[in-house]
Scaffold this active site. Structure first.
Site, PDB file in Angstrom:
ATOM      1  N   PRO A 168      35.200  30.967 -51.671  1.00  0.00           N
ATOM      2  CA  PRO A 168      34.385  31.804 -52.886  1.00  0.00           C
ATOM      3  C   PRO A 168      33.619  32.880 -52.538  1.00  0.00           C
ATOM      4  CG  PRO A 168      33.501  29.726 -52.184  1.00  0.00           C
ATOM      5  CD  PRO A 168      34.630  29.692 -51.425  1.00  0.00           C
TER       6      PRO A 168
ATOM      7  N   ASP B 159      48.068  39.136 -46.897  1.00  0.00           N
ATOM      8  CA  ASP B 159      47.886  38.917 -48.104  1.00  0.00           C
ATOM      9  C   ASP B 159      47.484  40.034 -48.927  1.00  0.00           C
ATOM     10  OD1 ASP B 159      47.787  36.991 -50.017  1.00  0.00           O
ATOM     11  OD2 ASP B 159      45.779  36.240 -49.553  1.00  0.00           O
TER      12      ASP B 159
END
Ligand SMILES: *[C@@H]1O[C@H](CO)[C@@H](O)[C@H](O)[C@H]1NC(C)=O
Ligand SMILES: *[C@@H]1O[C@H](CO)[C@@H](O)[C@H](O)[C@H]1NC(C)=O
Ligand SMILES: *[C@@H]1O[C@H](CO)[C@@H](O)[C@H](O)[C@H]1NC(C)=O
Ligand SMILES: *[C@@H]1O[C@H](CO)[C@@H](O)[C@H](O)[C@H]1NC(C)=O
Ligand SMILES: *[C@@H]1O[C@H](CO)[C@@H](O)[C@H](O)[C@H]1NC(C)=O
Ligand SMILES: *[C@@H]1O[C@H](CO)[C@@H](O)[C@H](O)[C@H]1NC(C)=O
Ligand SMILES: *[C@@H]1O[C@H](CO)[C@@H](O)[C@H](O)[C@H]1NC(C)=O
Ligand SMILES: *[C@@H]1O[C@H](CO)[C@@H](O)[C@H](O)[C@H]1NC(C)=O
Length: 853
Positions: free
Chosen positions: A549, A661
């Site tokens: 997060p 990614d």
């Protein structure tokens, strides 16, 4: 009644007709072409040659009646603001108003004086002599053609002005533009301007044959020494490849066609950019070079730096001293500075043996620098090799490895160096004798030791004091529960390095040398992180990234940061993690999110990034309302920015990082909507130890993974190219690759191929930008996207080719093959990580592994 009315009407129309015929007869309607029989005469006035769209006009002008010239100016600009972009007879004015322009029997365009003497001619050999004509084109280019072939262009014979549409040779254009002698005398003056004929590309202003100003080196986007210069491939200067006949050349693209912009070398020696303000009816000066003392060529002499913000402007570089102290101190800097301690090779020459054997030369890094003149471009293609290249040659005095240019080496004296303002400029590495560097380092080392010892003692004192007070307090107030101390010492923010120096590299990058020691990585106190994120509270949470997060925080100084709390699964040890972070902090590029530092406490690993208010690309791209904010220009810039950032990771950074990614949610946008790639380098942390059983983290995201990576776990720079291709198609279409899951098309790629094969590619383009997007560019971009998502890695271009293709319309693109391995077959792989290193593959896929050096 009706009859009289219509009669009146007819009479009126007749009158109108006569009026206009009369007017036309006596005002000498402008010509649009000069043919065999056309003559433009000065004494008639008005009957000039005008371009089809009425932008430019050619005819006679002059500042008095005894010097008349033939020139080209803006037709719709009032005479009081007239700007002459070209002059024919600049050296031979006509002394009265009897001059004329016509096409001579030999087919050339000529200017004749009152006695029919030729004062100017286009001087070309023409075959079809009876069929030549001259036309003034809409861009201001006067063109002479025979039949359908152009034989002469005024753009190839410029005077003092560059306008969009001209070609400026990038390597041989020296002295191409020559100033007027005075504001009212077009004959050649003292100043000239053009591209340096040396090996590196820059623009020069010369005074006679002395250098007066230089633009700094072209880095593919801007001239690095010109402040406030911005550029994209869409507008601004652009370097074109050229061919055998014409070498590389610059063109200038104006972002709103039809407006007037011009670059002029003025009679008093300044390069100025002017822009026409239609409303105020005047020229606005938007650039002016050289604009201060430091901009003037080599104000401070050799081995000295000019800094306009300091007093005096000039100072010797570290390790150098004035050649002549008295002169220097009196403000005459022309002799410059000399080396204080000779380099090793020179010391060795003067023998005495023992002394020479001590200490190798090393480099001092100087950021924010307008790089010295006379750089030589050499072959090494990374910073480290460039450095050793320089060390090998005793006459090398400095090097700089600069993105977009490469390895620049300086031999001998360093001239015309400037300290640039606003963090612009590049990084220069200056060669110094060991003693000069040691000197400094010893000093700082002693400083550090003193600070550390004193600091340690103070801290110890404080801790003892605090513990003592805390214990005492607790005794007193234990009934009140936990005493929420906000003692500043406990929550103090400690960063081991001063960020302003550590991160003040050039805007393009701030590559460090290879002194990677622990002191350079800024560490944040973990309790400080807890405090600024409000103990990782939900309100502060910005989102959930691939590796954990992200929270928003505000440092005590007011600086906003994004805090990434890495998920605890990372298997890396502390030392490894530190090393990794140190490497990643070194990566600096305007299209990468800046990593400010990190923090570790037990299992917790925290990364602190710069905070970008505009969130990520997917928030805009896939939102029906917000996607209209991304017009074609913005999308173009975003695509190009991502490509540049990725190229930096792949090739130009010292680490050669494969992102693994890349996706829309990993592209963050700054306040100007410039793209910045985030989460780069993290795959190294999570993926480095594939042998560890607990590395159960997904690296890569469904929809963006190349077939070979998803199915065989092979990754290479080409797998990033694949993800980039998907991203490019998403940006063009405004649709998620994965939004096709349940439709008849297997994916965005399949859909794109489908439209491609039916030649309906424009249908792929996001409807919200379809009207404003030039078709040729949309087609090219989608074509490039298709090439990037080829099944076979070897058929995909690398990022530097991608950038070339994005920037150039002339590059021929190979045809893509139909993609067969569409992503539907890969869905199973998105919950399991699989990759391998060091494997070689049969289909000539180059597996270039992530290697930290
Ligand atoms: C220049 O010539 C024009 C036309 O021949 C005339 O009207 C004008 O007065 C002259 N100007 C000067 C300054 O002599
Ligand atoms: C060009 O024109 C002249 C006169 O009009 C004529 O004598 C000559 O034959 C012409 N030349 C060509 C090549 O047509
Ligand atoms: C051009 O150079 C000459 C000779 O050096 C000088 O007299 C003149 O003032 C210069 N002109 C300008 C416009 O600087
Ligand atoms: C560059 O921009 C700054 C701020 O916009 C301005 O103050 C400065 O004068 C500009 N410099 C030049 C050379 O135009
Ligand atoms: C500065 O010094 C140089 C010699 O190094 C001399 O030729 C020049 O005239 C001096 N300039 C001034 C302005 O005194
Ligand atoms: C070393 O000495 C030789 C001969 O005296 C000379 O030619 C050479 O330039 C010197 N090299 C350096 C680096 O000073
Ligand atoms: C080397 O020796 C010569 C003569 O002794 C001297 O002039 C020169 O400055 C010395 N060079 C260096 C680099 O010390
Ligand atoms: C050093 O570089 C200069 C300039 O390129 C070259 O002339 C010289 O041969 C080089 N010296 C060595 C030892 O490579």
């Amino acid at each position: 009644m009706a009859i009289t009315n219509s009669l009146k009407h007819a009479v009126f129309q007749l009158l109108l007709f006569f009026f206009f015929s009369f007017h036309a007869l006596f005002s000498h309607a402008a010509y649009s072409i000069i043919g065999k029989t056309t003559v433009i005469r000065d004494d008639l006035g008005g009957g000039n040659l005008v371009s089809e769209d009425l932008t430019f006009e050619m005819g006679f002008f002059g500042f008095d009646n005894s010097s008349r010239y033939v020139g080209i100016w803006y037709h719709n600009v009032p005479a009081s603001a007239a700007a002459y972009i070209w002059v024919a007879n600049r050296e031979r004015p006509i002394r009265d108003r009897r001059g004329s322009i016509k096409i001579k029997d030999d087919g050339n365009l000529v200017v004749l004086d009152g006695d029919n003497n030729e004062v100017w001619s286009s001087k070309v050999t023409i075959n079809a002599k009876n069929n030549t004509k001259a036309v003034l084109r809409n861009d201001g280019n006067l063109v002479l053609s025979e039949e359908d072939k152009d034989v002469w262009h005024s753009f190839e014979h410029p005077i003092d002005t560059f306008v969009p549409g001209m070609m400026l040779p990038a390597r041989t254009g020296m002295g191409m533009f020559k100033s007027w002698k005075s504001a009212t005398d077009p004959s050649p003056g003292n100043y000239s301007m053009g591209a340096d004929s040396g090996g590196t590309i820059q623009i020069l202003i010369l005074d006679g044959d002395k250098r007066r100003w230089r633009s700094g080196y072209w880095d593919g986007r801007v001239f690095t020494g010109v402040s406030n210069m911005t550029g994209t491939s869409l507008f601004g200067f652009k370097l074109n490849q050229g061919n055998d006949k014409v070498g590389e050349y610059f063109t200038y693209m104006w972002n709103s066609p039809g407006e007037h912009v011009r670059f002029q070398i003025t009679w008093d020696g300044f390069e100025k950019r002017f822009q026409w303000d239609k409303d105020d009816k005047k020229w606005i000066e938007t650039q002016h070079e050289p604009y201060n003392k430091c901009e003037q060529y080599n104000t401070c002499g050799s081995f000295a730096v000019c800094d306009i913000a300091s007093h005096p402007f000039c100072s010797c570089m570290q390790g150098f001293e004035p050649k002549h102290w008295e002169e220097w101190n009196s403000g005459n800097w022309s002799r410059g500075c000399a080396r204080r301690t000779p380099l090793k090779a020179e010391r060795a020459n003067n023998s005495s043996g023992t002394e020479a054997s001590v200490g190798e030369d090393d480099f001092l890094e100087q950021k924010c620098t307008k790089l010295p003149d006379f750089a030589r471009l050499e072959s090494p293609d990374d910073d480290g090799d460039c450095k050793s290249y320089c060390l090998k040659n005793i006459s090398c005095t400095a090097y700089s490895f600069t993105i977009g240019i490469g390895c620049m080496i300086w031999y001998g004296e360093l001239l015309d160096i400037q300290h640039t303002q606003n963090n612009l400029g590049n990084v220069l590495h200056i060669r110094l004798a060991d003693a000069e560097l040691d000197h400094r380092e010893k000093k700082t080392k002693i400083g550090i030791i003193i600070v550390a010892v004193v600091g340690g003692l103070i801290c110890l004192g404080i801790v003892v004091l605090l513990v003592w007070r805390f214990k005492r307090k607790r005794k007193v107030s234990s009934a009140l529960g936990y005493n929420n101390s906000s003692d500043p010492q406990l929550f103090d923010l400690t960063r081991s390095t001063d960020l302003s120096t550590e991160f003040s590299g050039s805007t393009e990058l701030g590559l460090e040398g290879n002194r990677l020691n622990g002191a350079e990585l800024p560490w944040f106190n973990f309790s400080c992180i807890v405090a600024v994120t409000n103990n990782f509270s939900e309100e502060n949470k910005l989102g959930q990234g691939g590796f954990g997060p992200v929270y928003k925080g505000k440092l005590p100084g007011g600086e906003e940061v994004a805090v990434k709390r890495l998920s605890k699964k990372s298997s890396q040890g502390l030392e490894e993690f530190k090393n990794e972070m140190m490497l990643i902090t070194k990566l600096q590029h305007r299209n990468l999110v800046k990593l400010l530092g990190c923090s570790i406490q037990g299992e917790e690993k925290i990364l602190v990034y710069e905070y970008l208010p505009n969130k990520s690309l997917d928030h805009f791209l896939f939102d029906p309302v917000k996607q209209t904010q991304l017009d074609w220009t913005k999308r173009f810039e975003i695509i190009e920015g991502i490509a540049r950032g990725l190229l930096y990771l792949h090739r130009d950074s010292r680490l050669r990082i494969i992102h693994r990614d890349l996706k829309a949610s990993n592209i963050l946008l700054d306040e100007n909507m410039n793209p910045k790639i985030s989460d780069f380098g993290l795959a190294r942390i999570f993926g480095g130890n594939q042998n560890e059983a607990n590395t159960n983290r997904v690296v890569g995201t469904y929809g963006y993974m190349s077939p070979e990576y998803a199915m065989e776990g092979l990754f290479s720079v080409k797998s990033d190219v694949y993800s980039f291709g998907v991203l490019l198609l998403e940006i063009m279409s405004g649709r998620k690759n994965t939004s096709f899951r349940d439709t008849e098309e297997s994916s965005l790629i399949g859909y794109a191929w489908h439209l491609w094969s039916e030649q309906r590619v424009m249908e792929l383009v996001d409807p919200s930008i379809q009207d404003s997007t030039p078709k040729s560019e949309a087609l090219r971009f989608i074509h490039i996207g298709m090439l990037c998502v080829q099944d076979s890695a070897s058929r995909r271009p690398n990022m530097s080719s991608v950038l070339l293709m994005l920037g150039s319309e002339s590059t021929a693109l190979p045809l893509p093959k139909q993609p067969l391995l569409l992503t539907s077959s890969m869905r199973k792989y998105d919950d399991r990580e699989s990759y391998s290193e060091g494997l070689d593959v049969s289909n000539d896929l180059t597996v270039s592994m992530v290697t930290g050096r």
